[in-house]
Motif scaffolding. Structure first.
Motif, PDB file in Angstrom:
ATOM      1  N   ALA A 220      15.295   8.012 -11.153  1.00  0.00           N
ATOM      2  CA  ALA A 220      16.332   7.797 -12.159  1.00  0.00           C
ATOM      3  C   ALA A 220      16.946   6.392 -12.097  1.00  0.00           C
ATOM      4  O   ALA A 220      17.261   5.799 -13.129  1.00  0.00           O
ATOM      5  N   TYR A 221      17.140   5.890 -10.920  1.00  0.00           N
ATOM      6  CA  TYR A 221      17.731   4.555 -10.788  1.00  0.00           C
ATOM      7  C   TYR A 221      17.459   4.019  -9.385  1.00  0.00           C
ATOM      8  O   TYR A 221      17.043   4.769  -8.505  1.00  0.00           O
ATOM      9  N   ASP A 232      12.399   9.803 -15.426  1.00  0.00           N
ATOM     10  CA  ASP A 232      12.534  11.226 -15.150  1.00  0.00           C
ATOM     11  C   ASP A 232      11.191  11.929 -15.324  1.00  0.00           C
ATOM     12  O   ASP A 232      10.198  11.306 -15.709  1.00  0.00           O
ATOM     13  N   LEU A 257      19.072  12.593 -11.146  1.00  0.00           N
ATOM     14  CA  LEU A 257      20.510  12.381 -11.310  1.00  0.00           C
ATOM     15  C   LEU A 257      21.226  13.555 -10.644  1.00  0.00           C
ATOM     16  O   LEU A 257      20.645  14.631 -10.485  1.00  0.00           O
ATOM     17  N   GLY A 286      22.113  10.299  -3.812  1.00  0.00           N
ATOM     18  CA  GLY A 286      21.037   9.686  -4.585  1.00  0.00           C
ATOM     19  C   GLY A 286      19.735   9.771  -3.805  1.00  0.00           C
ATOM     20  O   GLY A 286      19.380  10.824  -3.300  1.00  0.00           O
TER      21      GLY A 286
END
Ligand code: RM4
Ligand code: MN
Ligand code: MN
Length: 427
Positions: A220-221, A232, A257, A286
């Motif tokens: 996601a990041y 995703d 997320l 995370g």
């Protein structure tokens, strides 16, 4: 250092009677519910989890790294470390390499070493998230998605090079995780980034040997914080569908997320026959890469409930999926951490195998919400550790891997062999 079978057997002898009492008690309890402990033990014995070469040393954070001691200094020593784990638990029978961190020198001696420790080579991982020394073009603004075709070409060629290393070692899959994305709104054209990535992936796909797969991992990041090209499972699945049957989605537990329903993602991917496998770890926030089962063991259990259901539905054996740990250790001895992770995976699996599927389906059909929850939680709340220990014992491993690891003073031995300030990771 090598752990000899007699050392494992001696240690097991000292623990056996206590273990056996616990195992027999559980076997009886399960028997009353019509569950055969032996069947579950058999399935646990067959389950193998790959160890990533980059998890054998301490990882660190962006603020610093506190070195462990006696960490592996070479690919050979990394393989030896996985050999230690596998000797102890008999469930870690393969190693996954990250290129260029682990470029093999001569192939045959590497294969011989792995074979002597009963290890195979799992998926090979490419790396376009860092610039390497002497690399011509930079990946600062992306790799397979880059706006410059030359950079994309370089990244594609790297992936093809990784496939070649894998072929030489007997791997059967390339695992791709892209850090590509953007940090600020406006920085990237989403559609162009997707299309560039698709073209690049198509070139890599075309270079796969017939019996190979490519695993497409999403995240996601991080390190990009505004957008990620493969953000995703949906994007990942879209790429795989466009690529063809040799491409499947890889789920890394830390790449969602917050509060995503990962078990539902797993169910959907399995329904479509597009789950490649897993990068197991655990997290609070995370991509924390913590020990499997350390934070959310119930989630792990629920994921295994879906995995077992999905494998049954597809009539696929567990060894047709890629199971791997993807963790990073900052405060624990990496080998002890990995032993804990493998144990947590086997525990979750054993618990999920206890679920009475027929009763659960019936409760669902009758909208008996209370009973449905109870069926799952009864399984989750059963202490299945005697089953896991029995599986390890029967396959020649230790009844208590961490206790034996400590008893044998393995880390101290490694310190003597390798020294204090060694570095295993390329991060
Ligand atoms: C990423 C991802 C990849 C792993 C790298 C080191 O976050 O999880 O699978 O290869 O980290
Ligand atoms: Mn991963
Ligand atoms: Mn990750």
């Amino acid at each position: 250092m090598k752990i000899e079978q007699y050392q494992i057997d001696q240690h097991n002898d000292s623990l056996f009677s206590r273990h056996n009492n616990q195992y027999i008690f559980l076997q009886e309890q399960l028997g009353e519910q019509g569950i055969h402990a032996k069947d579950i033990v058999k399935q646990l014995e067959a389950f193998q989890v790959a160890i990533p070469s980059w998890a054998l040393g301490t990882g660190g954070t962006r603020f610093g790294r506190f070195s462990g001691v006696g960490e592996p200094r070479s690919l050979e020593e990394k393989i030896e470390d996985v050999g230690l784990l596998h000797a102890l638990n008999r469930s870690s029978g393969s190693i996954s390499l990250h290129i260029p961190w682990d470029i093999p020198g001569e192939t045959q001696p590497i294969i011989d070493l792995a074979t002597s420790l009963d290890l195979k080579f799992d998926a090979v991982n490419s790396n376009t998230f860092q610039d390497q020394k002497d690399q011509e073009l930079s990946y600062k603004y992306g790799s397979l998605s880059h706006v410059d075709a030359q950079v994309r070409k370089q990244a594609v060629e790297h992936n093809i090079e990784v496939i070649k290393h894998g072929v030489n070692l007997g791997s059967k899959a390339l695992s791709i995780w892209l850090s590509d994305g953007s940090c600020f709104p406006g920085q990237s054209n989403f559609v162009k980034a997707f299309q560039n990535t698709l073209e690049s992936l198509q070139e890599i796909y075309a270079a796969l040997p017939d019996d190979w797969k490519v695993y497409v991992e999403y995240k996601a990041y991080e390190p990009n914080f505004y957008s990620t090209v493969i953000q995703d499972w949906g994007s990942s699945l879209l790429f795989c569908q466009k690529l063809g049957p040799k491409a499947d989605v890889l789920v890394d537990l830390g790449h969602h997320l917050p509060n995503a329903n990962i078990e539902q993602i797993v169910a959907t991917l399995m329904m479509e026959g597009r789950l490649a496998g897993f990068h197991f770890n655990d997290s609070k926030y995370g991509d924390d890469d913590l020990t499997v089962g350390a934070i959310r063991p119930y989630q792990l259990f629920l994921i295994f409930v879906e995995l077992i259901e999905g494998m049954k539905r597809a009539n696929r054996a567990s060894d047709t999926y890629a199971w791997m740990i993807d963790a990073s250790h900052n405060v624990k001895d990496p080998l002890e951490d990995l032993l804990q992770s493998v144990e947590a995976i086997l525990i979750a699996q054993a618990q999920a195998l206890l679920v009475d599927r027929k009763k659960l389906e019936q409760a669902r059909n009758e909208n008996d919400v209370v009973l449905a929850q109870q069926i799952l939680q009864n399984a989750f709340r059963t202490d299945v550790r005697p089953l896991v220990r029995e599986a390890m014992r029967l396959s020649g491993g230790s009844l208590d891997p961490i206790a034996l690891y400590r008893h044998l003073g393995v880390r101290n031995e490694l310190l003597n062999e390798r020294g204090k300030l060694t570095v295993a990771t390329g991060l």
